[in-house]
Motif scaffolding. Structure first.
Motif, PDB file in Angstrom:
ATOM      1  N   THR A  65       0.855  -1.181   0.000  1.00  0.00           N
ATOM      2  CA  THR A  65       0.000   0.000   0.000  1.00  0.00           C
ATOM      3  C   THR A  65       0.895   1.236   0.000  1.00  0.00           C
ATOM      4  O   THR A  65       2.112   1.140   0.153  1.00  0.00           O
ATOM      5  CB  THR A  65      -0.891   0.044   1.252  1.00  0.00           C
ATOM      6  OG1 THR A  65      -0.045   0.252   2.390  1.00  0.00           O
ATOM      7  CG2 THR A  65      -1.678  -1.248   1.430  1.00  0.00           C
TER       8      THR A  65
ATOM      9  N   GLN B 142     -17.830  -5.682  -7.357  1.00  0.00           N
ATOM     10  CA  GLN B 142     -16.654  -6.438  -7.783  1.00  0.00           C
ATOM     11  C   GLN B 142     -16.715  -7.885  -7.326  1.00  0.00           C
ATOM     12  O   GLN B 142     -17.087  -8.182  -6.200  1.00  0.00           O
ATOM     13  CB  GLN B 142     -15.384  -5.799  -7.220  1.00  0.00           C
ATOM     14  CG  GLN B 142     -15.102  -4.437  -7.804  1.00  0.00           C
ATOM     15  CD  GLN B 142     -14.744  -4.510  -9.270  1.00  0.00           C
ATOM     16  OE1 GLN B 142     -14.362  -5.567  -9.765  1.00  0.00           O
ATOM     17  NE2 GLN B 142     -14.869  -3.400  -9.954  1.00  0.00           N
TER      18      GLN B 142
ATOM     19  N   THR C  25      -6.202  -5.859 -11.672  1.00  0.00           N
ATOM     20  CA  THR C  25      -6.531  -4.837 -10.686  1.00  0.00           C
ATOM     21  C   THR C  25      -6.779  -5.566  -9.372  1.00  0.00           C
ATOM     22  O   THR C  25      -7.453  -6.594  -9.359  1.00  0.00           O
ATOM     23  CB  THR C  25      -7.806  -4.077 -11.091  1.00  0.00           C
ATOM     24  OG1 THR C  25      -7.682  -3.618 -12.427  1.00  0.00           O
ATOM     25  CG2 THR C  25      -8.035  -2.892 -10.171  1.00  0.00           C
ATOM     26  N   SER C  26      -6.195  -5.045  -8.306  1.00  0.00           N
ATOM     27  CA  SER C  26      -6.378  -5.681  -7.002  1.00  0.00           C
ATOM     28  C   SER C  26      -6.957  -4.682  -6.016  1.00  0.00           C
ATOM     29  O   SER C  26      -6.725  -3.484  -6.128  1.00  0.00           O
ATOM     30  CB  SER C  26      -5.036  -6.192  -6.455  1.00  0.00           C
ATOM     31  OG  SER C  26      -4.519  -7.219  -7.265  1.00  0.00           O
ATOM     32  N   TRP C  27      -7.709  -5.205  -5.070  1.00  0.00           N
ATOM     33  CA  TRP C  27      -8.280  -4.368  -4.015  1.00  0.00           C
ATOM     34  C   TRP C  27      -7.821  -4.891  -2.663  1.00  0.00           C
ATOM     35  O   TRP C  27      -7.766  -6.108  -2.447  1.00  0.00           O
ATOM     36  CB  TRP C  27      -9.806  -4.400  -4.063  1.00  0.00           C
ATOM     37  CG  TRP C  27     -10.370  -3.742  -5.269  1.00  0.00           C
ATOM     38  CD1 TRP C  27     -10.790  -2.447  -5.377  1.00  0.00           C
ATOM     39  CD2 TRP C  27     -10.575  -4.330  -6.566  1.00  0.00           C
ATOM     40  NE1 TRP C  27     -11.238  -2.200  -6.647  1.00  0.00           N
ATOM     41  CE2 TRP C  27     -11.115  -3.327  -7.395  1.00  0.00           C
ATOM     42  CE3 TRP C  27     -10.333  -5.599  -7.109  1.00  0.00           C
ATOM     43  CZ2 TRP C  27     -11.438  -3.556  -8.733  1.00  0.00           C
ATOM     44  CZ3 TRP C  27     -10.651  -5.837  -8.443  1.00  0.00           C
ATOM     45  CH2 TRP C  27     -11.202  -4.821  -9.242  1.00  0.00           C
TER      46      TRP C  27
ATOM     47  N   THR D  45      -7.438  -3.664   1.811  1.00  0.00           N
ATOM     48  CA  THR D  45      -7.680  -2.668   2.851  1.00  0.00           C
ATOM     49  C   THR D  45      -6.419  -1.825   3.032  1.00  0.00           C
ATOM     50  O   THR D  45      -5.350  -2.156   2.520  1.00  0.00           O
ATOM     51  CB  THR D  45      -8.002  -3.330   4.197  1.00  0.00           C
ATOM     52  OG1 THR D  45      -6.829  -4.026   4.635  1.00  0.00           O
ATOM     53  CG2 THR D  45      -9.154  -4.316   4.071  1.00  0.00           C
TER      54      THR D  45
ATOM     55  N   TYR E  88      -9.485  -9.298  -6.732  1.00  0.00           N
ATOM     56  CA  TYR E  88      -8.650  -9.002  -7.899  1.00  0.00           C
ATOM     57  C   TYR E  88      -9.444  -9.316  -9.148  1.00  0.00           C
ATOM     58  O   TYR E  88     -10.414 -10.097  -9.117  1.00  0.00           O
ATOM     59  CB  TYR E  88      -7.357  -9.835  -7.881  1.00  0.00           C
ATOM     60  CG  TYR E  88      -7.619 -11.313  -7.971  1.00  0.00           C
ATOM     61  CD1 TYR E  88      -7.707 -11.955  -9.206  1.00  0.00           C
ATOM     62  CD2 TYR E  88      -7.843 -12.070  -6.823  1.00  0.00           C
ATOM     63  CE1 TYR E  88      -7.992 -13.310  -9.279  1.00  0.00           C
ATOM     64  CE2 TYR E  88      -8.134 -13.420  -6.892  1.00  0.00           C
ATOM     65  CZ  TYR E  88      -8.197 -14.030  -8.121  1.00  0.00           C
ATOM     66  OH  TYR E  88      -8.502 -15.366  -8.211  1.00  0.00           O
TER      67      TYR E  88
ATOM     68  N   PRO F  78     -13.649  -2.241   1.240  1.00  0.00           N
ATOM     69  CA  PRO F  78     -12.416  -1.883   0.546  1.00  0.00           C
ATOM     70  C   PRO F  78     -12.199  -0.378   0.551  1.00  0.00           C
ATOM     71  O   PRO F  78     -13.045   0.384   0.116  1.00  0.00           O
ATOM     72  CB  PRO F  78     -12.639  -2.407  -0.870  1.00  0.00           C
ATOM     73  CG  PRO F  78     -14.119  -2.469  -1.027  1.00  0.00           C
ATOM     74  CD  PRO F  78     -14.670  -2.776   0.330  1.00  0.00           C
ATOM     75  N   THR F  79     -11.097   0.009   1.073  1.00  0.00           N
ATOM     76  CA  THR F  79     -10.841   1.440   1.183  1.00  0.00           C
ATOM     77  C   THR F  79      -9.607   1.852   0.401  1.00  0.00           C
ATOM     78  O   THR F  79      -9.266   3.009   0.349  1.00  0.00           O
ATOM     79  CB  THR F  79     -10.617   1.832   2.646  1.00  0.00           C
ATOM     80  OG1 THR F  79      -9.567   1.013   3.175  1.00  0.00           O
ATOM     81  CG2 THR F  79     -11.868   1.612   3.471  1.00  0.00           C
ATOM     82  N   TYR F  80      -8.983   0.921  -0.216  1.00  0.00           N
ATOM     83  CA  TYR F  80      -7.730   1.250  -0.873  1.00  0.00           C
ATOM     84  C   TYR F  80      -7.662   0.589  -2.239  1.00  0.00           C
ATOM     85  O   TYR F  80      -7.846  -0.618  -2.356  1.00  0.00           O
ATOM     86  CB  TYR F  80      -6.541   0.772  -0.031  1.00  0.00           C
ATOM     87  CG  TYR F  80      -5.223   1.196  -0.599  1.00  0.00           C
ATOM     88  CD1 TYR F  80      -4.504   0.349  -1.439  1.00  0.00           C
ATOM     89  CD2 TYR F  80      -4.705   2.447  -0.320  1.00  0.00           C
ATOM     90  CE1 TYR F  80      -3.315   0.750  -1.993  1.00  0.00           C
ATOM     91  CE2 TYR F  80      -3.508   2.851  -0.854  1.00  0.00           C
ATOM     92  CZ  TYR F  80      -2.819   2.010  -1.697  1.00  0.00           C
ATOM     93  OH  TYR F  80      -1.649   2.423  -2.235  1.00  0.00           O
ATOM     94  N   LEU F  81      -7.447   1.376  -3.248  1.00  0.00           N
ATOM     95  CA  LEU F  81      -7.305   0.833  -4.597  1.00  0.00           C
ATOM     96  C   LEU F  81      -5.828   0.664  -4.901  1.00  0.00           C
ATOM     97  O   LEU F  81      -5.087   1.631  -4.990  1.00  0.00           O
ATOM     98  CB  LEU F  81      -7.944   1.769  -5.614  1.00  0.00           C
ATOM     99  CG  LEU F  81      -7.822   1.340  -7.068  1.00  0.00           C
ATOM    100  CD1 LEU F  81      -8.525   0.008  -7.295  1.00  0.00           C
ATOM    101  CD2 LEU F  81      -8.395   2.402  -7.967  1.00  0.00           C
TER     102      LEU F  81
END
Ligand SMILES: [Zn+2]
Length: 231
Positions: free
Chosen positions: A18, A81, A103-105, A107, A115, A209-212
């Motif tokens: 992250t 997603q 693309t992954s997701w 926290t 993903y 999910p809070t973070y891309l």
């Protein structure tokens, strides 16, 4: 100290992080893989597609001294997603040099949630190492490496996580020692959830999910062979 320095120097795998530098990993195993072959190239049978995917999943599963496992399944969806999916795209919208993208997701604490792997259906693909075509199993093994949290290994061109490939190349099907070390590092026997608990103390719900995670559009760069370039 010397031993530590040598050990560090020998590590070539990289782990995606992250923005705050927290390593990405799943805390619930197995990692589920849902497959959609609706837009797959017509020359590949469904059986060939699934065999290639299964081979890619098995490459990362059941390694010595690692708890990592991947299984077919329909993951629990969150928002719109899928939690883990592999599909094809005709009329490729991604980078023209890429054979696939992911693309992954995760926290903010680095817990992977989902993903989406998309394969470039406009290219020529094969499952038998045919010259001039991309090896589906090798590409999937590489992309699933990203799905479990790995970045690229730029120093070992025989590693599955080396960033480029050639048409007809089968090298990425089999993990190099370095790829296996990466799996053991992220997913040691005994489970990762307990080891991660201290870092999870102040996070939001894992299902929120809070973070891309940064996109990895250059998942596999095209590299023309000398023979092809002369034509
Ligand atoms: Zn890649």
């Amino acid at each position: 100290m010397l031993l530590a320095a040598l050990t560090t120097a020998a590590l070539a795998f990289t782990v995606n992080q992250t923005d705050d530098g927290r390593e990405l990993r799943w805390i619930e195993l197995p990692v589920l893989v849902a497959y959609d072959g609706a837009e797959a190239p017509a020359n590949l049978t469904e059986a060939q597609q699934l065999e290639a995917l299964q081979g890619a999943m098995e490459a990362w599963s059941h390694l010595d001294e690692s708890a990592l496992a991947l299984e077919f399944g329909e993951p629990e969806p969150f928002d719109a997603q899928e939690a883990g999916s592999v599909s094809w795209e005709r009329g490729w919208q991604g980078n023209a040099e890429a054979v696939a993208r992911i693309t992954s997701w995760a926290t903010e604490s680095g817990v992977l949630l989902g993903y989406e792997i998309v394969l470039n259906a406009d290219l020529d693909w094969s499952t038998d190492g045919a010259e001039g075509a991309w090896d589906l199993q090798g590409a999937l093994t590489h992309e699933l490496g990203h799905a479990i949290g790995l970045g690229h290994n730029d120093s070992d061109d025989e590693a599955t996580m080396f960033p480029t490939a050639r048409e007809g190349e089968l090298l990425k099907r089999d993990l190099a020692w370095d790829d296996e070390d990466a799996a053991r590092y992220l997913y040691p026997v005994g489970g990762t959830a307990a080891a991660l608990l201290p870092a999870l103390g102040c996070t939001t719900s894992p299902m929120n999910p809070t973070y891309l995670v940064a996109l990895l559009p250059l998942a596999l760069l095209r590299r023309r062979s000398a023979a092809a370039a002369t034509r």
